[in-house]
Scaffold this active site. Structure first.
Site, PDB file in Angstrom:
ATOM      1  N   LYS A  17      30.208  33.129  36.319  1.00 42.67           N
ATOM      2  CA  LYS A  17      31.543  32.706  36.516  1.00 42.67           C
ATOM      3  C   LYS A  17      31.993  31.375  35.807  1.00 42.67           C
ATOM      4  O   LYS A  17      33.374  31.170  35.641  1.00 42.67           O
ATOM      5  CB  LYS A  17      31.993  32.377  38.146  1.00 42.67           C
ATOM      6  CG  LYS A  17      31.501  33.419  39.173  1.00 42.67           C
ATOM      7  CD  LYS A  17      32.623  34.563  39.084  1.00 42.67           C
ATOM      8  CE  LYS A  17      32.351  35.576  40.106  1.00 42.67           C
ATOM      9  NZ  LYS A  17      32.922  36.648  39.933  1.00 42.67           N
ATOM     10  N   ASN A  68      30.466  43.511  41.208  1.00 42.33           N
ATOM     11  CA  ASN A  68      31.200  42.883  40.112  1.00 42.33           C
ATOM     12  C   ASN A  68      30.322  43.032  39.033  1.00 42.33           C
ATOM     13  O   ASN A  68      29.130  42.894  38.903  1.00 42.33           O
ATOM     14  CB  ASN A  68      31.376  41.511  40.747  1.00 42.33           C
ATOM     15  CG  ASN A  68      32.236  41.350  41.844  1.00 42.33           C
ATOM     16  OD1 ASN A  68      32.961  42.253  42.030  1.00 42.33           O
ATOM     17  ND2 ASN A  68      32.166  40.161  42.637  1.00 42.33           N
ATOM     18  N   GLN A  76      42.326  50.662  37.833  1.00 39.24           N
ATOM     19  CA  GLN A  76      42.841  50.617  39.184  1.00 39.24           C
ATOM     20  C   GLN A  76      44.488  50.432  39.193  1.00 39.24           C
ATOM     21  O   GLN A  76      45.048  50.369  38.014  1.00 39.24           O
ATOM     22  CB  GLN A  76      42.435  49.052  39.628  1.00 39.24           C
ATOM     23  CG  GLN A  76      42.989  47.787  38.859  1.00 39.24           C
ATOM     24  CD  GLN A  76      42.480  46.558  39.535  1.00 39.24           C
ATOM     25  OE1 GLN A  76      41.463  46.093  38.994  1.00 39.24           O
ATOM     26  NE2 GLN A  76      42.712  46.521  40.816  1.00 39.24           N
ATOM     27  N   LEU A  90      32.986  46.920  38.784  1.00 40.00           N
ATOM     28  CA  LEU A  90      34.473  46.325  38.936  1.00 40.00           C
ATOM     29  C   LEU A  90      34.626  45.775  37.755  1.00 40.00           C
ATOM     30  O   LEU A  90      34.212  44.592  37.600  1.00 40.00           O
ATOM     31  CB  LEU A  90      34.893  45.528  40.192  1.00 40.00           C
ATOM     32  CG  LEU A  90      34.261  46.528  41.575  1.00 40.00           C
ATOM     33  CD1 LEU A  90      34.437  45.149  42.528  1.00 40.00           C
ATOM     34  CD2 LEU A  90      35.489  47.360  41.915  1.00 40.00           C
ATOM     35  N   ASN A  91      35.540  46.126  36.811  1.00 39.69           N
ATOM     36  CA  ASN A  91      35.603  45.744  35.376  1.00 39.69           C
ATOM     37  C   ASN A  91      37.172  45.352  34.842  1.00 39.69           C
ATOM     38  O   ASN A  91      37.538  45.374  34.039  1.00 39.69           O
ATOM     39  CB  ASN A  91      35.329  46.698  34.449  1.00 39.69           C
ATOM     40  CG  ASN A  91      35.404  46.182  33.051  1.00 39.69           C
ATOM     41  OD1 ASN A  91      34.606  45.198  32.724  1.00 39.69           O
ATOM     42  ND2 ASN A  91      35.735  47.128  32.117  1.00 39.69           N
ATOM     43  N   GLY A  92      37.897  44.834  36.058  1.00 37.90           N
ATOM     44  CA  GLY A  92      39.169  44.288  35.794  1.00 37.90           C
ATOM     45  C   GLY A  92      39.614  42.973  35.289  1.00 37.90           C
ATOM     46  O   GLY A  92      40.600  42.701  34.830  1.00 37.90           O
ATOM     47  N   GLY A  93      38.632  42.190  35.073  1.00 34.95           N
ATOM     48  CA  GLY A  93      38.819  40.748  34.968  1.00 34.95           C
ATOM     49  C   GLY A  93      38.792  40.400  33.557  1.00 34.95           C
ATOM     50  O   GLY A  93      37.991  41.023  32.837  1.00 34.95           O
ATOM     51  N   GLY A 134      43.739  43.627  43.033  1.00 38.06           N
ATOM     52  CA  GLY A 134      42.345  43.204  43.893  1.00 38.06           C
ATOM     53  C   GLY A 134      41.525  44.323  44.079  1.00 38.06           C
ATOM     54  O   GLY A 134      42.151  45.443  43.949  1.00 38.06           O
ATOM     55  N   HIS A 135      40.299  44.258  44.265  1.00 35.70           N
ATOM     56  CA  HIS A 135      39.267  45.303  44.161  1.00 35.70           C
ATOM     57  C   HIS A 135      39.273  46.301  45.312  1.00 35.70           C
ATOM     58  O   HIS A 135      38.630  47.101  45.549  1.00 35.70           O
ATOM     59  CB  HIS A 135      37.904  44.862  43.942  1.00 35.70           C
ATOM     60  CG  HIS A 135      37.658  43.537  44.494  1.00 35.70           C
ATOM     61  ND1 HIS A 135      37.566  43.319  45.985  1.00 35.70           N
ATOM     62  CD2 HIS A 135      37.012  42.387  43.979  1.00 35.70           C
ATOM     63  CE1 HIS A 135      37.192  42.194  46.264  1.00 35.70           C
ATOM     64  NE2 HIS A 135      36.790  41.498  45.093  1.00 35.70           N
TER      65      HIS A 135
END
Length: 511
Positions: free
Chosen positions: A399, A258, A198, A121-124, A229-230
């Site tokens: 984080k 993640n 996404q 998950l690479n959306g951030g 969101g994922h």
């Protein structure tokens, strides 16, 4: 007298029921109007695009958004909430200890891995750590980024087992362009990298429930579009065509995690368990500590395993949710999912994930809502779904710079892209590290730590204020460094601090 009281109570109860039903009827009518209005607004947006593939993709996204919006309306109309009294701790068969999994035989690893694809998950973005661009592009160890380490892991997996496990990146509109530039440097590596985006959903005004977006091509910088969101991973994977591609290539399992969790590596023991158990969905959970009190947890709800997120908990039960005694595990977001089961559930339109309502404020000051979902909530839709209680080493997220401090220290070493805890660490636990605002940005952190900290015997570190660490500083036990306003602390090279408090005038006191 008793009869009169009973009659009055019955009348009051009847009135309450009537009023409740009346309110429900009103809310349902209001929802019906909102649904029709939203449908018309979305069709306007779709019709602004010319016929072709782009319009078809946009329409598929808006269809998925419309289903999410209607679930939100239904929840609101029926005041749908979990009944706290029905929430139970998972049954033993719903959470399996990792230690009970059998190790896969070396000669079977290749066979198992040939059926696997890895999805990150690479959306951030890296904005919370003071960085520009995708978070996966932040350097975290020896000049290597999250993405570098992931590629190294998969490449080693492929070359050592003579397999072709693909790496799939789910980007968002925030990270897609930059990520696709970055992955060009891996073209010569033994790993196939696939990317997809996404969805891009419209925020809705809080009062009118109408989309704040005015045109499909509206610039995302205006703040009217958002990545939802994922939980959107399954629909977006299907819309991209990659889900069908995986099935055609004989892939059976998808390992989702993640991109910033450096502990989320491929584990053939879990893969073998998937094959032997026939489970369509496995969630890795680990024991909760005081640092994890906000993390989602697995529960038994009416005999079914479900994910419970903090956002779903009634305010009067938040303390219960955060209790380590009652909810002893939390979701790492390392998920192993059957590819064919994803396809079946999507085809049957059964992917009804719990809606998370996230209030936001536009630059104009207008109040809006963004409707999101969490991928772990999908566990309720898959056959044989359960959790595996894994070692803490499989949950190593970065984080903040406090996390970065740990992964850049001598506590870990790199092994083919994987971070491994040093055998010299006497305890299996990770030190508690709290770095103040002066260390919030990665650039500030790098300027204040000159060299790799030595923390094999550290238990707790708190640093606040204008503090600098020289090269080869060793920290043991509990160390607290506090520079008050206007003060500066410089810890010289090769300093040893063990159970000490360091104040602004560099007095070193026993702690």
């Amino acid at each position: 007298m008793a009869d009169t009281s009973s009659a009055a109570a019955a009348a009051a109860a009847s009135h309450d029921r009537t009023r409740s039903l009346s309110m429900q009827s009103f809310e349902k009518t209001k929802s019906s109007v909102a649904s029709r209005t939203m449908s018309a607004e979305l069709n306007k947006l779709i019709n602004m695009l010319p016929d072709g593939e782009r319009r078809e993709i946009f329409q598929a996204e808006m269809d998925n958004f419309f289903m999410l919006f209607n679930r939100y309306l239904l929840d609101r109309a029926t005041n749908a909430t979990l009944d706290w009294e029905k929430i139970k701790s998972p049954a033993p068969e719903q959470i399996i200890p990792y230690a009970k999994l059998g190790k896969s035989a070396a000669d079977r690893d290749a066979q198992l891995l040939s059926k696997l694809a890895v999805l990150k998950l690479n959306g951030g973005l890296g904005t919370t750590m003071g960085c520009v661009g995708p978070k996966s592009a932040i350097e975290v160890r020896d000049g290597l980024t999250f993405l570098d380490l992931t590629v190294r892991q998969i490449e080693y997996l492929n070359t050592s087992n003579k397999v072709k496990v693909p790496l799939i990146l789910m980007n968002s509109f925030n990270t897609d362009e930059e990520t696709n530039r970055i992955v060009q440097k891996y073209l010569s590596h033994e790993v196939v990298i696939l990317t997809f985006n996404q969805s891009k959903f419209p925020r809705i005004f809080k009062d009118s429930l109408l989309p704040s977006v005015k045109h499909p091509d509206e610039d995302v910088s205006k703040g009217n579009w958002y990545p939802p969101g994922h939980g959107d991973v399954f629909e977006s994977l299907e819309n991209s065509g990659l889900l069908d591609k995986l099935i055609e290539e004989g892939k059976e399992w998808l390992f989702i995690s993640n991109v910033d969790n450096l502990g989320a590596t491929v584990d053939t023991a879990i893969l073998q368990h998937l094959e032997q158990s026939g489970a369509e969905f496995v969630m890795e959970v680990t024991d909760k500590t005081k640092a994890d009190i906000k993390g989602g947890t697995l529960i038994d709800y009416e005999g079914h395993v479900r994910l419970l997120e903090l956002a779903q908990v009634p305010s009067e039960h938040v303390d219960d949710f955060k209790s380590i005694k009652k909810f002893k595990i939390f979701n790492t977001n390392n998920l192993w999912v059957s590819v064919k089961a994803i396809k079946r559930i999507l085809q049957d339109r059964e992917m009804q994930l719990d809606v998370i309502v996230n209030p936001k404020t536009l630059p104009s000051g207008e109040k809006v809502l963004q409707l999101e979902t969490a991928v772990g909530a999908a566990i309720k839709h898959f056959k044989g779904a359960h959790g595996i209680n894994v070692p803490r080493s499989r949950f190593l997220p970065v984080k903040s710079t406090s996390d970065l401090f740990l992964v850049t220290s001598d506590l870990y070493h790199l092994d083919h892209g994987q971070l491994v805890m040093s055998p010299k660490r006497m305890f299996g636990t990770i030190p508690i590290v709290k770095l103040g605002d002066h260390f919030k940005k990665v650039s500030d952190y790098q300027a204040r730590f000159r060299g790799r900290p030595r923390i094999l015997e550290l238990d707790h570190l708190t640093v606040t204020g204008d503090v600098y660490f020289g090269p080869d500083v060793t920290l043991k036990g509990t160390v607290i460094a506090v520079a008050n306003h206007g003060s500066r602390i410089d810890l010289p090279a090769q300093s040893l601090l063990e159970d000490k408090v360091v104040t602004g005038n560099l007095r070193i006191l026993d702690h």
